[in-house]
Structure formats: structure tokens, C-alpha cells
Design a protein around this motif. Sequence first.
Motif: not given
Length: 258
Positions: A90, A86, A184
Motif C-alpha cells: 500500500k 500488505q 496478492i
Amino acid sequence: MKFGKGLKKQIQETLPGWGDKFLSYKQLKKLVRLISTAAPPLLNGSLDYGKTEAEFVYLLNNEIHKFNLFFMEQEEDFIIRHKELQQRIKRVLELWGPNGTLPSERVYEEKMAKIRKAIVDFHGEMVLLVNYSSINYTGLAKILKKYDKRTGGLLRLPFIQKVLEQPFFTTDLISKLVKECESIINTVFPAKEEAERAKEAIVVAGEGIFRNTVAALLTMQEIRRGSSTLSPFSLPPLNLPDSELIKSIQLNSAVPIL
């Protein structure tokens, strides 16, 4: 295919370092055979029978301890890796994405391609761990059934009730991570493009984790499939998330993998 042969095949196809973490089914089966063919026969309730049963239970408990240690180690590692993925996504978006501080389509696509591969591999490993839980539970249920049938014992019900409370059997967190991982994939990568890439990955799955994932999904579907022999010891049917990745694996699982 008999369970013993299926387990052997799974061990051969699993990830490096996982092979000796599975149920020692062959050894337990051999012990059950020795107990049931003892001369003179061991009588239920006798001192010798009690000692033999205690030895059998001791070995089973050692197996459960092995499952729990391995499962919890993998689970902890997956939690960390999930957070790291994650953070990587980002960072790439903030730096090289369309609205990033240093927008670059070339760099963005290169970085995201690497992340996509890491996500697919990560997803595959988690599916393999769920499969690990299913196979070992099924093996325990089968060996306990053999023990009760051949010795007249009554171990299966109380022992399985104990197994249902063990960490290795509790896959809720891993299943949640699998769904988040697929979310995701569906969010970050276009669905059509992802489906095509998943198909290509399966066709060339002679190397990498995709081959193992396909085999694991097929095994889980087989051992969880409802039948006329369904019992309280049976695993529930496998409910797979409705993602493009899973659909592609299911639709292409019949593709020969050389």
C-alpha cells in the motif's frame, strides 16, 4: 521410501531452527521395540504393562506439546508478517505508483521487486508449516500403529482422536493465509511475468527457501495420496490453490536441484 528415512530427509532440508521441532520418531520407534521384546513379555492388563503404556503416552504428549508451541508461534508470526506485507504494498503504491504522490517507475519497480521476493519467501515458509503439520501427524499415526500391532494395545484410535483437536493439526488459518498470499501475487504481479520468475527461481534453487518449498509440496502430495491402504487415519488428498506460482512449482519440481 520408509517414513523414518523420509522424515530424516525433511529435517535436513527444512529451515534453520526447525529441525528439533519434528517428531522424535527414531526414539519412539526404539521404545516400541523395547516394549515389544521385553523379557518376560508384558501382558496386556498387567501392572507393568500399564506403567509402560503410561510412559509411552507421556512421551507422546510431550511431543504434541512441542508441536503445538512451535506451530502457534509460527502462526502468530505469519499473521503479523502478512499484515506488514500488505502495508508495504500500500505504501509503495501510494508513494511511487502510477497514481502516487511521488510517481517513479524506477523506484516503484525496485521496491516491488523486494516485496515480491518477501512474498515468495513468506509463501514458502507457510507451505513448510503445513508440511510440518502433515508429517508430524503422519508420524504419530504410524508410531501408534506400530505400538498397537506389537504390544496388542489399543492406543491409536483414542489418541488420534485427541490429535485431531490439537492446534498443530488445525491448518485452516495458515491455508487461508497461503491463498491470500497467492491472491496478492496474482493481483500485484502480471501472471505471465510471475510464472517466468517462478521457473527461474526453481532452476537456481540451490539457495533460499524455494528449494525447501518444492521438497515440502512433493512430500505432502506423497503422504496425502489416496491408495488401497486408505484408512480413517489417512490425511485427505492435497488440494493446492490454482495459482501461477503453484503451477510453476508443480511443473518444474522434477528439475534437479544441485
